[in-house]
Design a protein around this motif. Sequence first.
Motif, mmCIF file in Angstrom:
data_model
loop_
_atom_site.group_PDB
_atom_site.id
_atom_site.type_symbol
_atom_site.label_atom_id
_atom_site.label_comp_id
_atom_site.label_asym_id
_atom_site.label_seq_id
_atom_site.Cartn_x
_atom_site.Cartn_y
_atom_site.Cartn_z
ATOM 1 N N LYS A 4 0.836 -1.204 0.000
ATOM 2 C CA LYS A 4 0.000 0.000 0.000
ATOM 3 C C LYS A 4 0.869 1.251 0.000
ATOM 4 C CE LYS A 4 -3.865 -2.195 2.359
ATOM 5 N NZ LYS A 4 -4.650 -2.258 3.586
ATOM 6 N N PHE A 5 1.936 1.235 0.785
ATOM 7 C CA PHE A 5 2.843 2.385 0.828
ATOM 8 C C PHE A 5 3.507 2.575 -0.538
ATOM 9 C CE2 PHE A 5 6.557 4.846 2.166
ATOM 10 C CZ PHE A 5 5.963 5.751 3.016
ATOM 11 N N GLY A 6 3.865 1.466 -1.194
ATOM 12 C CA GLY A 6 4.454 1.535 -2.529
ATOM 13 C C GLY A 6 3.492 2.123 -3.544
ATOM 14 N N VAL A 7 2.224 1.744 -3.456
ATOM 15 C CA VAL A 7 1.219 2.290 -4.373
ATOM 16 C C VAL A 7 1.067 3.792 -4.143
ATOM 17 C CG1 VAL A 7 -1.253 2.285 -4.944
ATOM 18 C CG2 VAL A 7 -0.020 0.125 -4.693
ATOM 19 N N GLU A 8 1.066 4.214 -2.879
ATOM 20 C CA GLU A 8 0.991 5.654 -2.571
ATOM 21 C C GLU A 8 2.150 6.396 -3.239
ATOM 22 O OE1 GLU A 8 -0.851 7.815 -0.518
ATOM 23 O OE2 GLU A 8 -2.268 6.376 0.310
ATOM 24 N N CYS A 34 -3.625 11.406 -11.350
ATOM 25 C CA CYS A 34 -3.366 10.148 -10.663
ATOM 26 C C CYS A 34 -3.445 10.418 -9.168
ATOM 27 C CB CYS A 34 -1.978 9.617 -11.037
ATOM 28 S SG CYS A 34 -1.626 8.008 -10.320
ATOM 29 N N VAL A 35 -4.309 9.692 -8.504
ATOM 30 C CA VAL A 35 -4.441 9.838 -7.052
ATOM 31 C C VAL A 35 -4.372 8.462 -6.393
ATOM 32 C CG1 VAL A 35 -5.816 11.962 -7.118
ATOM 33 C CG2 VAL A 35 -6.971 9.782 -7.107
ATOM 34 N N PRO A 36 -3.596 8.339 -5.314
ATOM 35 C CA PRO A 36 -3.716 7.120 -4.526
ATOM 36 C C PRO A 36 -5.065 7.188 -3.798
ATOM 37 C CG PRO A 36 -1.995 8.565 -3.633
ATOM 38 C CD PRO A 36 -2.557 9.226 -4.847
ATOM 39 N N PHE A 37 -5.915 6.214 -4.027
ATOM 40 C CA PHE A 37 -7.302 6.285 -3.575
ATOM 41 C C PHE A 37 -7.642 5.101 -2.681
ATOM 42 C CE2 PHE A 37 -11.916 5.569 -4.536
ATOM 43 C CZ PHE A 37 -12.396 6.735 -3.972
ATOM 44 N N ALA A 38 -8.074 5.389 -1.469
ATOM 45 C CA ALA A 38 -8.548 4.351 -0.548
ATOM 46 C C ALA A 38 -10.057 4.233 -0.765
ATOM 47 C CB ALA A 38 -8.234 4.734 0.896
#
Length: 109
Positions: A4-8, A34-38
């Motif tokens: 998850k941290f890598g994707v962010e 591009c947004v890291p999206f939860a």
Amino acid sequence: CAVKFGVEGFSKCVAQGFRDLAQKEPGAAGRIICVPFAPGVVSTEMNRNKGLPSAETWAKQAAPYILEIPASQSGSSLAMPGFYSEEYQATWIIPAGAKINETWIKPQP
């Protein structure tokens, strides 16, 4: 957690690349973000916890939200509103809403 941290980090790098592209090609500005999206948690065949919305219910709420993310939020860490408690979000290493730096200087050889 590491993935998850890598994707962010990767998402923020991609967003920074889009900003760089927009400086070179002004017509590209604001067209791709591009947004890291939860996204939140939905009920699936594997996750049948009570109280979770179906994927269809989630999609009806998420689609308008996602489609209205402004280009100015590119690179920001975003979370689907209403799907995470504030208490839970307070434990995140990268908090929801964290933006990328406004300036970017490429490394010089």
